[in-house]
Design a protein around this motif. Structure first.
Motif, short mmCIF file in Angstrom:
data_model
loop_
_atom_site.label_atom_id
_atom_site.label_comp_id
_atom_site.label_asym_id
_atom_site.label_seq_id
_atom_site.Cartn_x
_atom_site.Cartn_y
_atom_site.Cartn_z
N LEU A 59 -9.16 25.23 154.38
CA LEU A 59 -8.02 25.32 153.47
C LEU A 59 -7.67 26.78 153.28
CD1 LEU A 59 -9.56 22.82 150.91
CD2 LEU A 59 -7.78 22.32 152.58
N LEU A 60 -6.42 27.12 153.53
CA LEU A 60 -6.02 28.52 153.44
C LEU A 60 -4.83 28.65 152.50
CD1 LEU A 60 -6.23 27.69 156.83
CD2 LEU A 60 -6.86 30.09 156.77
N ASP A 61 -4.98 29.45 151.45
CA ASP A 61 -3.90 29.64 150.48
C ASP A 61 -3.26 31.01 150.69
OD1 ASP A 61 -2.12 29.50 148.45
OD2 ASP A 61 -3.58 29.18 146.86
N GLU A 62 -2.12 31.05 151.33
CA GLU A 62 -1.40 32.29 151.60
C GLU A 62 -2.34 33.41 152.03
OE1 GLU A 62 1.94 33.10 149.37
OE2 GLU A 62 2.03 31.16 148.37
N PRO A 63 -3.09 33.20 153.11
CA PRO A 63 -4.12 34.18 153.46
C PRO A 63 -3.55 35.50 153.97
CG PRO A 63 -3.95 32.53 155.18
CD PRO A 63 -3.06 32.07 154.05
N LEU A 64 -2.29 35.54 154.34
CA LEU A 64 -1.75 36.77 154.92
C LEU A 64 -0.81 37.52 153.98
CD1 LEU A 64 -0.97 35.49 158.54
CD2 LEU A 64 -3.05 36.55 157.66
N THR A 65 -0.57 36.94 152.80
CA THR A 65 0.45 37.50 151.92
C THR A 65 0.14 38.91 151.46
OG1 THR A 65 0.86 35.26 151.21
CG2 THR A 65 1.82 36.98 149.86
N ALA A 66 -1.15 39.24 151.34
CA ALA A 66 -1.51 40.55 150.80
C ALA A 66 -1.39 41.66 151.84
CB ALA A 66 -2.93 40.50 150.24
N LEU A 67 -0.96 41.32 153.07
CA LEU A 67 -0.95 42.33 154.13
C LEU A 67 0.47 42.81 154.43
CD1 LEU A 67 -3.35 40.33 156.44
CD2 LEU A 67 -3.96 42.16 154.87
N ASP A 68 0.57 43.97 155.10
CA ASP A 68 1.91 44.46 155.41
C ASP A 68 2.49 43.69 156.60
OD1 ASP A 68 1.49 45.90 158.00
OD2 ASP A 68 0.06 46.98 156.75
N ALA A 69 3.80 43.80 156.80
CA ALA A 69 4.52 42.91 157.72
C ALA A 69 3.97 42.92 159.15
CB ALA A 69 6.00 43.28 157.72
N ALA A 70 3.70 44.12 159.68
CA ALA A 70 3.27 44.21 161.07
C ALA A 70 1.91 43.52 161.26
CB ALA A 70 3.19 45.67 161.50
N LEU A 71 1.00 43.83 160.33
CA LEU A 71 -0.35 43.27 160.41
C LEU A 71 -0.30 41.75 160.23
CD1 LEU A 71 -3.31 43.89 160.68
CD2 LEU A 71 -3.42 44.27 158.23
N ARG A 72 0.61 41.32 159.36
CA ARG A 72 0.74 39.90 159.08
C ARG A 72 1.11 39.15 160.36
NH1 ARG A 72 3.69 40.04 154.11
NH2 ARG A 72 5.66 39.77 155.17
N GLU A 73 2.03 39.75 161.10
CA GLU A 73 2.48 39.10 162.33
C GLU A 73 1.35 39.04 163.36
OE1 GLU A 73 6.58 39.32 164.87
OE2 GLU A 73 6.41 39.73 162.74
N ARG A 74 0.59 40.12 163.45
CA ARG A 74 -0.50 40.14 164.43
C ARG A 74 -1.57 39.12 164.06
NH1 ARG A 74 -2.91 45.38 164.48
NH2 ARG A 74 -5.04 44.64 164.24
N LEU A 75 -1.95 39.13 162.77
CA LEU A 75 -3.00 38.22 162.34
C LEU A 75 -2.55 36.76 162.44
CD1 LEU A 75 -4.75 39.95 159.35
CD2 LEU A 75 -5.57 39.56 161.64
N ARG A 76 -1.25 36.52 162.28
CA ARG A 76 -0.74 35.17 162.39
C ARG A 76 -1.04 34.64 163.79
NH1 ARG A 76 5.42 35.05 162.83
NH2 ARG A 76 5.43 35.81 160.69
N GLY A 77 -0.82 35.52 164.80
CA GLY A 77 -1.11 35.14 166.17
C GLY A 77 -2.60 34.84 166.37
N GLU A 78 -3.44 35.74 165.83
CA GLU A 78 -4.88 35.56 165.98
C GLU A 78 -5.35 34.28 165.29
OE1 GLU A 78 -7.18 38.88 164.75
OE2 GLU A 78 -5.98 40.30 165.91
N LEU A 79 -4.78 34.06 164.12
CA LEU A 79 -5.16 32.89 163.34
C LEU A 79 -4.81 31.62 164.09
CD1 LEU A 79 -6.37 32.53 160.58
CD2 LEU A 79 -4.10 32.43 159.62
N ASN A 80 -3.65 31.64 164.69
CA ASN A 80 -3.19 30.50 165.47
C ASN A 80 -4.18 30.18 166.59
OD1 ASN A 80 -1.53 28.47 166.21
ND2 ASN A 80 0.09 29.75 167.05
N ARG A 81 -4.54 31.24 167.32
CA ARG A 81 -5.48 31.07 168.44
C ARG A 81 -6.81 30.52 167.92
NH1 ARG A 81 -9.37 34.38 169.90
NH2 ARG A 81 -8.64 36.04 168.53
N LEU A 82 -7.25 31.07 166.78
CA LEU A 82 -8.54 30.67 166.23
C LEU A 82 -8.54 29.20 165.81
CD1 LEU A 82 -11.21 32.23 165.49
CD2 LEU A 82 -10.41 32.08 163.15
#
Ligand SMILES: Nc1ncnc2c1ncn2[C@@H]1O[C@H](COP(=O)(O)OP(=O)(O)OP(=O)(O)O)[C@@H](O)[C@H]1O
Ligand SMILES: [Mg+2]
Lengths: 269, 365
Positions: free
Chosen positions: B168-191
Motif C-alpha cells: 500500500l503506497l500513499d502518495e510516496p513520491l509527493t515529497a520529491l521534486d519534479a525531476a526525481l519524481r519522474e525518475r522514481l516513478r519509472g523505477e517504481l513501475n519496474r519494481l
C-alpha cells in the motif's frame, strides 16, 4: 575606535557575569567553608577540621541514603507511569486526553503543602503506610510526574510518533514491540531530560516532604532544616557540604550521560 | 535468480466490500465502496484532495475500521477485524516513517526481525533489496543522513522486505521534486512488475496514475467515479468529472440534431451510435460532448464546418496550446504542433474525427 568600544563592552559583560556568579557562588563557598572550620565565630584561623562532617555523617547518613532511595524510586515510578501515559495521551489527542493532561499537570500549580495535606487526610489512617518512606515516594511521584510526561510529550510532538507507530505496526510489530523498539528509543532525549528533572526535584524537595515525614523517614533536605534549627552552625554547614558533594557528581554524571547519548543519537533537528 | 521466484506472486486477491467510513466527528469520508483487485495487479486510487483516497487505503491496511457492513477480504478470507500487524501488508507513507533510531539496513530488516527470521537470512534479504532499490553502500547510514529519494527507496525496500500480501503506497513520491519524481516513478513501475505484488497506490497526480496503474480508480467525494484501465479512463471517461480530472478536456454542451452538434461556430458531426446512445434513441436533445485538445486539427477557415478565432496561444515546449473563441460557449483548447504558425486574432477552421468525440452522460456537476 570600534575595537576600544568592543573591548569596553566585553569588559563590562565580563564584570557583570563575574559579579552575578560571585553573588551566587560566594555564599555557597562560605557556607561550605564554615562546615570545615573549627569555630566559625573565630573564622578560618581557628583551623580546619573534618569533625563536623563526620558528626553529620553519624547523625544523618540515613537521611542521605533515604533521599537517594526515594529519588530513584520516584524516577522508576515516573518512568513506568509517565512514558506510557505520554504515549497514550499523544495518540488519543482528543478532549478526554487533554483533560487528563491538565489534571496531571495540576500538582505544579498546587503548593506542595496542600498536596501533602490531601495525602495525609486520605491515607493518614493507614498507619503502616503512613510511617514508611513509601508515603513520601507517593508525594514525590505526584509532584514530579508532570515534568516527565511533559518532556516526553514534547518529543512525541516533534517526531510524528503516530506515523512511526503505524509504520512499525504495518511491519508486523505488536503494540508492546512498537513501544520498546520504536517509541521509547526515539523519545530518549525527552526521557533523559525528564529523568534529570525528576531526580533533581525529588532530591531537593522540601515542602511536601516536610509535611509527610516522620522522625524515622527524614530525607536530606528535611534533615538539613532540622540541623539548621537545632545544631551548631558548623554542623549545619557541614551538612550542606555533604549535600553538595553528593549531588554535584550525580548531576554531572547524568548530564554527561544525556549529552553522550544525545550525541550518539545524532544531530538535533 | 532463486530469490526472484520466492519474491514473485506474493500478492493476494483483494476485495473491498461496501466499505464506508464516518469519522467520530461526523465527517463522512467514504461512501460505501466496493472494489476487486486481482492478484498481482497495481490499482491506483486517483482523485482530488479530500476525496477519501487515504481513508480507503487505511481501511485496507487495517489502520481504520470501516462502518458496519463494510468488509475487507484477502483471498476470500475476511480480515476486517484483523489489526494491521497481523494483516501482512507493506506500507509506504508519504512521510516515509523511517525509524530514526535505526540505520538503513535495520529499517529494512525490521519486519523480518519481527517475524523471527534468522540473522543470516535477514542479511541476505536486505542485500537483495538494497541491490533491487539501488541504495547499495548506504546500509549503515543513519536515516536522517539520506536524501529524499534515498529515503523513499529505503521506505519501499522496508515495506516489501517481508513479502507482504498487499503493498500500500500513499502518495510516496509527493515529497520529491519534479525531476526525481519522474525518475522514481519509472523505477517504481519496474519494481512493482518485478515483484508481481498486489499493490494499491494513492495519488492525486494523473500522470503518475497513468504510468503506474494496471487500473485506475477515480474517486470523487468519497465515492468511485470510474474504474478502468488508463486508456479507458482517458479515452472513455464515464462522466464529466473524470473527463476533466484526467488530462485536459473540452466539454461542449450543445443541441444535437440528427447526429450533428449545433454550435455557435458551426456544425460538428458525431459518430452515429454515440449520439443515439446519449439520447436514448431520440433524434434530438441537449448533450455533453468531450473532445481532447490533441484530437482537434487546425485547418483553413474557408469551407470548414466549424470556425473560430484564436484568443490566445501559449507555448508548452513540445507543442503550443491555443484557445479558440467563438466555437462554443467558452473558448476551446486545441493542441497545435510547433511547426504550424498561429497567433491571436487568426481566423481558423477546426476539424475533429467523429470517433474522437465522446458523448458524456448527463452529469450532475
Ligand atoms: N481522523 C479523521 N477525522 C475526521 N475527518 C477525517 C479524518 N481523516 C480524514 N478525514 C476527512 O475525511 C475526508 C477524506 O480524507 P482523506 O485523507 O481520505 O482524503 P485524501 O483523498 O487522502 O486527500 P489528500 O489527497 O489531501 O491526501 C476529508 O474530508 C478529511 O478531512
Ligand atoms: Mg491522502
Amino acid at each position: 575606535m570600534k575595537t576600544t568600544r568592543d573591548c569596553l563592552i566585553f569588559l563590562g559583560q565580563l564584570a557583570f557575569t563575574l559579579l552575578v556568579a560571585a553573588f551566587l557562588i560566594v555564599p555557597a563557598v562560605l557556607s561550605m567553608l564554615a562546615g570545615i572550620t573549627s569555630n566559625y565565630f573565630l573564622g578560618v584561623k581557628s583551623g580546619l577540621t573534618l569533625q563536623w562532617v563526620l558528626q553529620v555523617w553519624e547523625l544523618y547518613h540515613d537521611t542521605i541514603f533515604r533521599s537517594f532511595l526515594i529519588a530513584f524510586s520516584t524516577l522508576a515510578v515516573t518512568l513506568a507511569v509517565g512514558i506510557p501515559a505520554a504515549y497514550a495521551l499523544h495518540l488519543r489527542n482528543d478532549r478526554v486526553s487533554r483533560a487528563v493532561e491538565e489534571i496531571i499537570t495540576l500538582p505544579l500549580a498546587i503548593p506542595g503543602l496542600a498536596i501533602a495535606l490531601a495525602l495525609l487526610l486520605t491515607y493518614g489512617g493507614f498507619s503502616d503506610f503512613r510511617r514508611s518512606w513509601l508515603f513520601i515516594l507517593v508525594g514525590h511521584a505526584i509532584f514530579t510526574l508532570p515534568f516527565m510526561v511533559r518532556s516526553v510529550m514534547a518529543v512525541f510532538a516533534a517526531i510524528d510518533v503516530k506515523t512511526l507507530d503505524e509504520g512499525a505496526a504495518s511491519l508486523g510489530a505488536s503494540p508492546w514491540r512498537r513501544f520498546c523498539d520504536v517509541i521509547v528509543p526515539n523519545a530518549r532525549p525527552g526521557i533523559l531530560a525528564g529523568s534529570l528533572m525528576v531526580v533533581t526535584l525529588s532530591l531537593g524537595e522540601f515542602n511536601l516532604t516536610w509535611m509527610l515525614h516522620t522522625p524515622l523517614t527524614k530525607t536530606l533536605p528535611v534533615g538539613l532544616a532540622d540541623s539548621y534549627a537545632s545544631m551548631r552552625l558548623e554542623v549545619a554547614s557541614a551538612y550542606t557540604l555533604v549535600f553538595f558533594i553528593m549531588i554535584i557528581p550525580l548531576l554531572t554524571a547524568m548530564q554527561v550521560f544525556a549529552g553522550y547519548r544525545g550525541a550518539a543519537s545524532g544531530p538535533k533537528r | 535468480m532463486s530469490g526472484n521466484d520466492k519474491t514473485n506472486g506474493h500478492g493476494v486477491a483483494l476485495r473491498v466490500h461496501a466499505c464506508a467510513k464516518t469519522f467520530a466527528d461526523g465527517t463522512r469520508a467514504l461512501e460505501p465502496v466496493t472494489l476487486d483487485v486481482a492478484r498481482g495487479e497495481t490499482v491506483v486510487l486517483l482523485g482530488p484532495s479530500g476525496c477519501g483516497k487515504t481513508t480507503l487505503l487505511r481501511i485496507i491496511a487495517g489502520l481504520e475500521t470501516p462502518d458496519a457492513g463494510g468488509r475487507i477480504l484477502f483471498n476470500e478470507a475476511d480480515v476486517t477485524r484483523v489489526p494491521i500487524e497481523r494483516r501482512n501488508v507493506g506500507m509506504v507513507f508519504q512521510s516515509y516513517a523511517l525509524f530514526p533510531n535505526m540505520n538503513v539496513s535495520d529499517n529494512i530488516g525490521y519486519g523480518l526481525k519481527i517475524r523471527g527470521v534468522s540473522e543470516a537470512e535477514r542479511k541476505a534479504r536486505i542485500a537483495e533489496l538494497v541491490a533491487l532499490t539501488g541504495i547499495a553502500g548506504l546500509e549503515h547510514r543513519r536515516v536522517d543522513q539520506l536524501s529524499g529519494g534515498q529515503r523513499q527507496r529505503v521506505a519501499l525496500a522496508r515495506a516489501v522486505a517481508a513479502r507482504p500480501s498487499v503493498l500500500l503506497l500513499d502518495e510516496p513520491l509527493t515529497a520529491l521534486d519534479a525531476a526525481l519524481r519522474e525518475r522514481l516513478r519509472g523505477e517504481l513501475n519496474r519494481l512493482l512488475r518485478t515483484l508481481g505484488i498486489t499493490a494499491i497506490y494513492v495519488t492525486h497526480d494523473q500522470a503518475e496514475a497513468m504510468a503506474l496503474g494496471d487500473r485506475i480508480v477515480v474517486m470523487r467525494r468519497g465515492a468511485i467515479a470510474q474504474v478502468g484501465t488508463p486508456r479507458d479512463i482517458y479515452f472513455a471517461p464515464a462522466n464529466r468529472f473524470v473527463a476533466e480530472f484526467v488530462g485536459a478536456a473540452n466539454i461542449l454542451e450543445a443541441e444535437c440534431n440528427a447526429g450533428v452538434l449545433l454550435l455557435p461556430g458551426g456544425r460538428l458531426a458525431l459518430a452515429n451510435d454515440a449520439a443515439a446512445a446519449a439520447l436514448n434513441g431520440h433524434a434530438n436533445g441537449r448533450i455533453f460532448a468531450m473532445i481532447r485538445p490533441e484530437s482537434i486539427r487546425i485547418i483553413a477557415p474557408d469551407g470548414a464546418a466549424l470556425t473560430g478565432e484564436v484568443d490566445s496561444v501559449s507555448f508548452v515546449g513540445d507543442r503550443q496550446r491555443a484557445a479558440i473563441g467563438g466555437v462554443a460557449g467558452k473558448p476551446i483548447m486545441v493542441d497545435v504542433p510547433n511547426s504550424t504558425p498561429i497567433k491571436a486574432g487568426d481566423r481558423v477552421g477546426l476539424s475533429v474525427d467523429p470517433g474522437d468525440i465522446r458523448v458524456l452522460a448527463g452529469d450532475t456537476a
